[in-house]
Structures are given as structure tokens and as C-alpha cells.
Enzyme design. Structure first.
Site, PDB file in Angstrom:
ATOM      1  N   ASP A 127       0.811  -1.209   0.000  1.00 45.93           N
ATOM      2  CA  ASP A 127       0.000   0.000   0.000  1.00 45.93           C
ATOM      3  C   ASP A 127       0.849   1.265   0.000  1.00 45.93           C
ATOM      4  O   ASP A 127       2.079   1.216   0.165  1.00 45.93           O
ATOM      5  CB  ASP A 127      -0.957   0.001   1.205  1.00 45.93           C
ATOM      6  N   ASN A 153      -7.624  -2.557  14.251  1.00 50.98           N
ATOM      7  CA  ASN A 153      -9.012  -2.815  13.836  1.00 50.98           C
ATOM      8  C   ASN A 153      -9.124  -4.055  12.944  1.00 50.98           C
ATOM      9  O   ASN A 153     -10.172  -4.302  12.354  1.00 50.98           O
ATOM     10  CB  ASN A 153      -9.594  -1.588  13.105  1.00 50.98           C
ATOM     11  N   HIS A 206      -7.334  -4.621  10.178  1.00 49.68           N
ATOM     12  CA  HIS A 206      -7.044  -4.436   8.743  1.00 49.68           C
ATOM     13  C   HIS A 206      -5.751  -5.142   8.341  1.00 49.68           C
ATOM     14  O   HIS A 206      -4.854  -5.326   9.153  1.00 49.68           O
ATOM     15  CB  HIS A 206      -7.051  -2.958   8.328  1.00 49.68           C
ATOM     16  N   GLU A 228      -9.723  -1.959   5.161  1.00 54.29           N
ATOM     17  CA  GLU A 228     -10.365  -1.633   6.426  1.00 54.29           C
ATOM     18  C   GLU A 228     -11.596  -2.530   6.632  1.00 54.29           C
ATOM     19  O   GLU A 228     -12.085  -3.156   5.680  1.00 54.29           O
ATOM     20  CB  GLU A 228     -10.777  -0.153   6.415  1.00 54.29           C
TER      21      GLU A 228
HETATM   22  C1  F6R Z   1       1.430  -1.327   6.156  1.00 53.83           C
HETATM   23  C2  F6R Z   1       0.148  -2.010   6.245  1.00 53.83           C
HETATM   24  C3  F6R Z   1      -0.658  -1.990   7.501  1.00 53.83           C
HETATM   25  C4  F6R Z   1       0.169  -2.260   8.753  1.00 53.83           C
HETATM   26  C5  F6R Z   1      -0.722  -2.180   9.989  1.00 53.83           C
HETATM   27  C6  F6R Z   1       0.076  -2.360  11.263  1.00 53.83           C
HETATM   28  O1  F6R Z   1       1.988  -1.477   4.872  1.00 53.83           O
HETATM   29  O2  F6R Z   1      -0.252  -2.574   5.287  1.00 53.83           O
HETATM   30  O3  F6R Z   1      -1.678  -2.966   7.396  1.00 53.83           O
HETATM   31  O4  F6R Z   1       0.762  -3.520   8.668  1.00 53.83           O
HETATM   32  O5  F6R Z   1      -1.375  -0.943  10.032  1.00 53.83           O
HETATM   33  O6  F6R Z   1       0.944  -1.281  11.420  1.00 53.83           O
HETATM   34  P1  F6R Z   1       2.085  -1.301  12.518  1.00 53.83           P
HETATM   35  O7  F6R Z   1       3.001  -2.389  12.148  1.00 53.83           O
HETATM   36  O8  F6R Z   1       2.748   0.057  12.408  1.00 53.83           O
HETATM   37  O9  F6R Z   1       1.417  -1.523  13.833  1.00 53.83           O
END
Ligand code: F6R
Length: 241
Positions: free
Chosen positions: A67, A135, A137, A142
Site C-alpha cells: 500500500d 481494527n 485491517h 479496512e
Molecule cells: C502497512 C500495512 C498496515 C500495517 C498495519 C500495522 O503497509 O499494510 O496494514 O501492517 O497498520 O501497522 P504497525 O506495524 O505500524 O502496527
């Protein structure tokens, strides 16, 4: 799911990195799906260390990032493009032409999503690395995202924006939208490695593993994949028993 509960973040990062390094040693042109955020940082540090000490080569490795924020430039310190260069690519012998990251700078968002998706269709990802949002995701898919989604433009959840505000000066600076690989793209990978640490991930991990397969917890889709390896620390695993 193959679930490993490790003592701490350092240990889970080492274990997850070993799987990736082994794969790259076995298949020089491995296709890796990569994530950003805090969770993979320890893995990337291990991969760099191994590259420096053992000379595992990434010359022919192909990468696809999950992403990118929409509306910030590649040079922005919080762009995922910048993150990947700083935390991984600048330290490996990877060919820049083999690196794929959606562009958050594009004028035509629909075209960018379609083109990224077309590129993905030409490859099969050998290992897809994932973190998980509090959450539930994965990528920026989401809650409520269809399990048949492919690369798309997404409005970020307020929960995601507040969670990620720690990387910006203020919440106002956190982008409101992003481009993300869809859940279908993620499930197409041959193997999926998900890493999580910390108590704020405990509910999401519980719902991913023990909850119903439901779009309310996007990560619960991983129950439908037959090769998922999960590396957790004790805190993120604390609701499982
Ligand atoms: C990032 C991504 C997100 C993160 C998630 C957890 O490329 O795709 O899904 O993996 O938001 O983020 P952290 O690791 O910062 O807690």
C-alpha cells in the site's frame, strides 16, 4: 494457521526473517509482498544483517508493496516509498526495476490501481508479509472491505489515522486516503507471514484466529488460506488462551 508465540519482538522478527531469507536462498527470483509500519522493522533489520554478513543476494528478487498513502509525494518522509528505501532497499543489492510500490502521487487514481493490479497479475507472490491493524485491517483493507477486492483506492478508518498519527507531527497531517492491494491479491500469495506485537493488537489477533470469517475483521480471511504462518509476542497472543 501455523501460530508461533515468541518471547518478544526481537525473537519473532528473527524467526520471521529466517523464513524469508531461506526462501530467497532457495529461489533467486523470489517474489516478495512487503509491508510497512512498525511491525516489519525488526525483520528488515535481520534481512539487512544477513545480507551484509552472509551475502544473501536480492539481485533477482521482485517486490510488491501492499500500500501507499494517497496525496503525499515519494520524497515525503512518511511515504511508504521513502520508508522502504530507508529501512530495506537502500541496504540490499536489489534491482530498482524489480521494486513495485503503488504511487500516491498519481493524478489518475483509478488508472494507478488498474496498472498495479495488472502488474500483480503477471506474478505469483511467494511470500506475502503482513502486519495487522488494531481494527483487524491487512494492507489498508479496512473493516467492511470485500474479500474479493483487488487493488483499490480507500478512505482510511479514523482508527487507522489515529494509530498512524505517531509518525506525523499531528493528526491533521495524516493522509485521509490510500491505495492498497485488495484482499484477493493478498490471498493469491503462496505463503503469508503475519507478524504482530503488543497488547494493542491482542483483540485483532483474537478475531483473526478465533473469530468468524467476516469482513468486520479483514484479517479473518486468512483462515481461508492454507499456508499462513503467524509470529506473535506474548502480549499480542494474550487473548488466545
Ligand atoms: C502497512 C500495512 C498496515 C500495517 C498495519 C500495522 O503497509 O499494510 O496494514 O501492517 O497498520 O501497522 P504497525 O506495524 O505500524 O502496527
Amino acid at each position: 494457521m501455523d501460530i508461533h508465540i515468541l518471547e518478544n519482538y526481537e525473537e519473532l522478527s528473527k524467526s520471521a526473517a529466517q523464513l524469508i531469507i531461506k526462501q530467497v536462498k532457495q529461489k533467486k527470483d523470489t517474489v516478495l509482498g512487503l509491508a510497512t509500519g512498525s511491525s516489519p522493522l525488526g525483520i528488515y533489520a535481520e534481512i539487512i544483517k544477513d545480507h551484509q554478513e552472509n551475502h544473501t543476494s536480492y539481485k533477482d528478487v521482485i517486490t510488491f508493496n501492499l500500500d501507499e498513502y494517497f496525496g503525499i509525494s515519494k520524497s515525503h518522509p512518511q511515504s511508504y516509498y521513502h520508508f522502504m528505501k530507508e529501512n530495506l532497499f537502500n541496504h540490499l543489492d536489489i534491482n530498482p526495476n524489480n521494486i513495485h510500490i503503488p504511487s500516491g502521487e498519481t493524478e489518475d487514481i483509478e488508472q494507478e490501481c488498474q496498472e498495479y493490479n495488472k502488474k500483480l497479475e503477471n506474478y505469483v507472490i511467494d511470500i506475502q508479509l503482513l502486519g495487522i491493524g488494531a481494527n483487524g485491517h491487512i494492507g489498508f483493507n479496512e473493516p467492511g472491505t470485500s474479500f474479493s477486492s483487488v487493488t483499490h483506492y480507500v478512505k482510511l478508518d479514523e482508527k487507522t489515522r489515529t494509530d498512524n498519527a505517531r509518525f506525523f507531527h499531528s493528526l491533521d497531517e495524516v493522509p485521509t486516503h490510500a491505495i492498497t492491494m485488495g484482499i484477493k491479491n493478498i490471498l493469491n500469495a503462496k505463503q503469508i507471514i503475519l507478524v504482530a506485537s503488543g497488547i494493542n493488537k491482542a483483540d485483532a489477533i483474537y478475531n483473526m484466529i478465533k473469530g468468524p470469517i467476516d469482513t468486520n475483521c479483514p484479517a479473518s480471511c486468512l483462515q481461508m488460506h492454507d499456508n499462513v504462518v503467524v509470529f506473535l509476542d506474548k502480549l499480542s497472543a494474550s487473548k488466545l488462551t
